[in-house]
Every structure is written in C-alpha cells, then in structure tokens.
Design a protein around this motif. Structure first.
Motif, PDB file in Angstrom:
ATOM      1  N   HIS A  74       0.927  -1.107  -0.001  1.00 42.72           N
ATOM      2  CA  HIS A  74      -0.139  -0.032  -0.225  1.00 42.72           C
ATOM      3  C   HIS A  74       0.935   1.278   0.028  1.00 42.72           C
ATOM      4  O   HIS A  74       1.699   1.514   0.853  1.00 42.72           O
ATOM      5  CB  HIS A  74      -0.991  -0.029   1.182  1.00 42.72           C
ATOM      6  CG  HIS A  74      -1.815   0.995   1.231  1.00 42.72           C
ATOM      7  ND1 HIS A  74      -3.403   1.056   1.121  1.00 42.72           N
ATOM      8  CD2 HIS A  74      -1.457   2.470   1.255  1.00 42.72           C
ATOM      9  CE1 HIS A  74      -3.703   2.160   1.125  1.00 42.72           C
ATOM     10  NE2 HIS A  74      -2.774   3.124   1.481  1.00 42.72           N
ATOM     11  N   HIS A 114      -1.093  -5.498   2.903  1.00 39.45           N
ATOM     12  CA  HIS A 114      -2.057  -6.458   3.132  1.00 39.45           C
ATOM     13  C   HIS A 114      -2.685  -7.190   2.051  1.00 39.45           C
ATOM     14  O   HIS A 114      -2.260  -6.675   0.787  1.00 39.45           O
ATOM     15  CB  HIS A 114      -3.042  -5.305   3.854  1.00 39.45           C
ATOM     16  CG  HIS A 114      -3.506  -4.334   2.702  1.00 39.45           C
ATOM     17  ND1 HIS A 114      -4.683  -4.759   1.952  1.00 39.45           N
ATOM     18  CD2 HIS A 114      -3.319  -3.093   2.819  1.00 39.45           C
ATOM     19  CE1 HIS A 114      -4.953  -3.459   1.212  1.00 39.45           C
ATOM     20  NE2 HIS A 114      -4.085  -2.401   1.750  1.00 39.45           N
ATOM     21  N   HIS A 116      -5.359  -7.945  -1.100  1.00 39.99           N
ATOM     22  CA  HIS A 116      -6.213  -7.321  -1.802  1.00 39.99           C
ATOM     23  C   HIS A 116      -7.383  -8.291  -2.214  1.00 39.99           C
ATOM     24  O   HIS A 116      -8.381  -8.053  -2.939  1.00 39.99           O
ATOM     25  CB  HIS A 116      -5.568  -6.420  -2.983  1.00 39.99           C
ATOM     26  CG  HIS A 116      -6.185  -5.153  -3.289  1.00 39.99           C
ATOM     27  ND1 HIS A 116      -7.459  -5.046  -3.833  1.00 39.99           N
ATOM     28  CD2 HIS A 116      -5.765  -4.383  -2.995  1.00 39.99           C
ATOM     29  CE1 HIS A 116      -7.605  -3.642  -3.815  1.00 39.99           C
ATOM     30  NE2 HIS A 116      -6.735  -3.073  -3.119  1.00 39.99           N
ATOM     31  N   HIS A 396      -4.138   3.543  -6.275  1.00 46.70           N
ATOM     32  CA  HIS A 396      -2.766   2.792  -6.309  1.00 46.70           C
ATOM     33  C   HIS A 396      -2.005   3.139  -7.366  1.00 46.70           C
ATOM     34  O   HIS A 396      -2.244   4.047  -8.274  1.00 46.70           O
ATOM     35  CB  HIS A 396      -3.074   1.144  -7.023  1.00 46.70           C
ATOM     36  CG  HIS A 396      -4.060   0.388  -5.866  1.00 46.70           C
ATOM     37  ND1 HIS A 396      -3.981  -0.796  -5.835  1.00 46.70           N
ATOM     38  CD2 HIS A 396      -4.882   0.683  -4.975  1.00 46.70           C
ATOM     39  CE1 HIS A 396      -4.748  -1.477  -4.997  1.00 46.70           C
ATOM     40  NE2 HIS A 396      -5.170  -0.571  -4.259  1.00 46.70           N
ATOM     41  N   HIS A 442     -10.478   3.149  -4.499  1.00 47.36           N
ATOM     42  CA  HIS A 442     -11.435   2.853  -4.015  1.00 47.36           C
ATOM     43  C   HIS A 442     -11.529   3.147  -2.585  1.00 47.36           C
ATOM     44  O   HIS A 442     -10.553   3.844  -2.196  1.00 47.36           O
ATOM     45  CB  HIS A 442     -11.320   1.152  -4.062  1.00 47.36           C
ATOM     46  CG  HIS A 442     -10.192   0.754  -3.217  1.00 47.36           C
ATOM     47  ND1 HIS A 442     -10.146   0.438  -1.777  1.00 47.36           N
ATOM     48  CD2 HIS A 442      -8.836   0.290  -3.649  1.00 47.36           C
ATOM     49  CE1 HIS A 442      -8.750   0.025  -1.276  1.00 47.36           C
ATOM     50  NE2 HIS A 442      -8.162  -0.139  -2.474  1.00 47.36           N
ATOM     51  N   HIS A 444     -11.287   2.920   1.443  1.00 50.89           N
ATOM     52  CA  HIS A 444     -10.420   1.823   2.035  1.00 50.89           C
ATOM     53  C   HIS A 444     -11.055   1.481   3.298  1.00 50.89           C
ATOM     54  O   HIS A 444     -10.675   0.845   4.409  1.00 50.89           O
ATOM     55  CB  HIS A 444      -8.872   2.740   2.328  1.00 50.89           C
ATOM     56  CG  HIS A 444      -7.858   1.285   2.479  1.00 50.89           C
ATOM     57  ND1 HIS A 444      -7.764   0.297   3.350  1.00 50.89           N
ATOM     58  CD2 HIS A 444      -6.928   1.162   1.393  1.00 50.89           C
ATOM     59  CE1 HIS A 444      -6.846  -0.569   2.951  1.00 50.89           C
ATOM     60  NE2 HIS A 444      -6.309   0.171   1.781  1.00 50.89           N
TER      61      HIS A 444
HETATM   62 CU1  C2O Z   1      -4.603  -0.706   0.755  1.00 51.88          CU
HETATM   63 CU2  C2O Z   1      -6.165  -1.102  -2.602  1.00 51.88          CU
HETATM   64  O1  C2O Z   1      -5.358  -0.940  -0.733  1.00 51.88           O
END
Ligand code: C2O
Ligand code: CU
Length: 460
Positions: A74, A114, A116, A396, A442, A444
């Motif tokens: 992330h 983490h 996804h 992202h 998105h 979170h």
């Molecule tokens: Cu920490 Cu698409 O996420």
C-alpha cells in the motif's frame, strides 16, 4: 520514462518471505486467552519489512491459507504487475502456492502491506504488516518507532466476531470494532524518558475505524503523511487524524515530567473518546533540554503536477444509509458531472452494490476503467462525497497532492495516497499519471470497498 521502472541494475536486492496462515495472537492480556487470527509469519502484525531507499525488494509470499490471497504494497509506487490486485494485475495466489514480488524502493517513507483478496475478512483477521523505507540520511532522533494500530471486533471470549461483511456494516460506517491494539496488543503503557525525541510512524490498519489521536501536553510535528514528506506542522486541533490505510510520521518530543503518565486519547468519534495508551515516563530523564535537530525530510522523486495544463475529471461517490437524502440535498450543485447521471435517484445507479462511484457499483476487481488518463500528463480529480459517511479514498500506483477542500486551497498541498473525505465534502487531488497500467481507486473502509465503492483508473 517513469523513474519507477528504470535503474534496477545496480540496486542491492533484499530478500524477504511472508507466509500467510492461521495462527494465534495475544491481542488482549490475561486472563483472556489468545485469539485465533490469520497471520503473516505467525504474528500480528506481520514482520516489519525495512529497507533503504534505492534498494530492491524481493518478497516471496507463501499462501498457507485455505483460500486465495494476494499482497498489495500500500502506497508504494511500483510496476503494475507487482501491485497485488487479484485478476487485475495477477492471478490470485492459490492455497498452497507462492508468488514472488519484486520492485524498487523508489520513495522513502512509511508504507504497509495487506491482501487485496476479500480484504474485508483477510485484513480483518490480522493479515497486514509495516513496510519502512528509510531515507539515505534520516533526521536524527533517539528512537524510530512504528505503531500499527488496529481495531478488532472481539467476542467475550476474545475471539474474532464472525460477522464479516454483514449488510449493516456495509451500509453504515464499516466494521467498527470494540478493541484497539498497537502492534497487535491492547497496550497498557509505552515507556519513554523526558527529553527523548521519537519518530513515531503511525499506520492505521483497521477495516473501518478512523482514529483522531490526541497526545495531550506534547507538542508534536507531522513530518510525513502516507509516507510522503510534508512541511513539518502541528495537526489541526492537535488531533492526528488517520482514516483506514493512512499513515503519519510524527516527531514527538517527550516533554513530560519524570515518573509521570500522559494518556494518548482517541477523540475521533464525539462522545466515544477512549484512552489508547499511556506514555509512561521513566524516573530518570534522558536530557534536560528539547533537541533542536532539524526535522524536515528530504523530498521523494515525485513528478510535480501542473495545474495550468491539468485535465479535470469529476468523480462523485454516493450510496449507503441516508444516501438518497444527501443526494437530493446536494443535487443542485452536482449538475450532470460524472457518467452515471448524478441528479437522479438510486434507481439510476448500476450494479447490485450499496456504494457507487459515478453511478457504478463494482463487482470484483476486473472492471471497465472509470477514467483513462494520458500518461505523463497532469490530472486533477475533483471528488464529491455525496454520502452521509466518511470515506478514505485510495489510488494505487501514484501519490497525489490534495490541493483543495470545499473550494479552499489546502495549506500544505500534502502528498497522500489515501485522502479522507468528510460527509458532503468536495476534495480535489492532482498528480502526474506517470505509472502505466490499470490501478484500483477505492474506499479503504473495507466493507465499503466490498459494497461496490471501487473503480479502475487506467493510465496509458
Ligand atoms: Cu490498501 Cu487497494 O489498498
Ligand atoms: Cu467508504
């Protein structure tokens, strides 16, 4: 050329391995038992992955769960194929399989990792860990500390409540729990010494809880947000506010009296304030003065967006409990922006979800792009939160500048990868789309994401 893809040749590669599996974590003290959880390398959080800026990482992930997973890094600007989004950037890692992630540490800062895949449950059961990329010349401090904070919904017997993804959580503020932990434990005290200077790296790994931390009598400076340096400043109202997935690096000078205790209080939700932890001062001071060492961080190699030439894109979020009411309220000012027809009712929305971006609720990660951005160009995304809820919105593959809130310029034009939007708030972000690929965009709050609040932004 995006800097992200080049210059791997001479970088030193650091190898790590992560194994996702069922395990047990001592979240709450005796006499409670340990909590069955899902762990990386047998622990919650998973191991701190720590490298120097400019190094290369190779991380072998073994999936010992009974279901598919992936790992997303992330906030790290990396090539699309390493981004860890199931079906979109890679095949999910099947139970029993491994996958190797490899990328350069382009930016120094505080990041985290983490899954996804079904993240509302996998993250909620404990799969997450910190990733720290050190500056070549970090500012001088006495201690560099990471606090991964989380919020769990535990039963009386300290087990994780099984009600993941229920309709009520999805419709409201997500899975807000009842037990806050720091680094996987309900904390009691954190030992400090008068005169000590700590760099505190805060990471919010919770599914849904927003933290607003008050360090009370301590004067603190925020030096980085979401890993990216920011002009050192005191937070508004003295509260360090972190939505899910957000990070803050603080310089905290321990100015309390020897042998005293000062509580760190979470004040985000009015009327629900609670003591997170006590800073417990040793009887012996470390020094009798507050250090005057410089605290500003060196800049990361981020391309500067040009507001003059930036293309503008409108994005409207709606849905959730009381969503119809807020939409009607805001209808006048929203005009026809967005592709879904914003002036209308929920009936005009597409998809079976609860939450919508420009009229669409996502199902799965493979989606037609909601926006296609010209690579190498500056872009402004003007976002409207037409809901009654907070949303930490994450993009992202890029960091963006938060340039305005409700029409007013931000003071610090902070770089973020996740921006917290208040109910009915309008936020503009700006960035250069320099990283080619399909990138998730998105909320979170993981229950909102699962309820459709997700889209794909394509950079070509
Ligand atoms: Cu920490 Cu698409 O996420
Ligand atoms: Cu949300």
């Amino acid at each position: 050329m995006p800097i992200i893809m080049t210059k791997a040749a001479r970088a030193e590669t650091k190898a790590f391995s992560l194994r996702a599996a069922r395990g047990r974590a001592r979240l709450v003290p005796e006499p409670h038992g340990e909590t069955p959880a899902w762990c990386y390398n047998g622990a919650v959080p998973g191991p701190e992955i720590r490298v120097r800026q400019g190094e290369r990482l190779r991380i072998t992930v073994e999936n010992a769960l009974a279901e598919e997973t992936t790992v997303h890094w992330h906030g790290v600007r990396l090539p699309n194929a390493m981004d860890g989004v199931p079906h979109l950037t890679q095949r999910p890692i099947a139970a029993g399989d491994t996958f190797v992630y490899e990328f350069d540490a382009v930016d120094a800062g505080t990041f985290w990792y983490h899954p996804h895949q079904r993240s509302f449950e996998q993250v909620g059961r404990g799969l997450y860990g910190p990733m720290i990329i050190e500056e070549t010349e970090p500012p001088r401090v006495d201690r560099d500390i990471t606090w991964v904070i989380d919020d769990w919904r535990l039963t009386q017997s300290a087990e994780i409540s099984e009600d993941f993804g229920n309709r009520h959580d999805m419709n409201h503020g997500g899975r807000v729990g009842n037990t806050a932990t720091i680094n996987g434990r309900v904390p009691d005290t954190f030992a400090v010494r008068r005169g000590e200077r700590v760099r505190l790296r805060l990471i919010n790994a919770a599914n849904a809880r927003i933290f607003g931390l008050d360090f009370q009598t301590h004067a603190l400076k925020v030096i980085a947000l979401d890993g990216q340096p920011v002009t050192p400043h005191q937070p508004t109202d003295g509260l360090v506010v972190l939505g899910p997935a957000m990070r803050a690096d603080l310089i905290l000078d321990m100015t309390g009296e020897p042998s005293s205790r000062v509580s760190v209080v979470d004040r985000f939700y009015k009327g629900l304030e609670y003591r997170l932890v006590d800073l417990a001062y040793d009887e012996a001071p470390l020094r009798e003065y507050t250090p005057d060492w410089p605290i500003a961080l060196p800049a990361n190699p981020l391309p500067e967006p040009d507001p003059g030439t930036a293309r503008r894109h409108d994005v409207v979020f709606n849905g959730g409990m009381m969503g119809g009411m807020v939409m009607r309220e805001m209808g006048g000012s929203m005009g026809e922006s967005g592709s879904g027809g914003m002036g209308g009712t929920m009936g005009m929305m597409h998809g079976n979800g609860i939450w919508f971006i420009n009229g669409k609720a996502a199902e799965g990660h493979v989606l037609d792009p909601m926006l296609t951005l010209d690579r190498g160009k500056s872009h402004v995304i003007a976002m409207t939160n037409a809901t009654a809820w907070h949303h930490p919105i994450h993009l992202h593959g890029h960091s963006f500048r938060v340039i305005s809130r409700n029409g007013a310029k931000t003071t610090h034009r902070e770089w973020q990868d996740t921006v917290l939007m208040a109910p009915r708030e309008k936020v503009e972000i700006a960035f250069v789309a320099d990283n080619p690929g399909d990138w998730m965009f998105h909320c979170h709050i993981l229950e909102h994401q699962a309820g459709g609040m997700m889209g794909v932004i394509r950079v070509v």
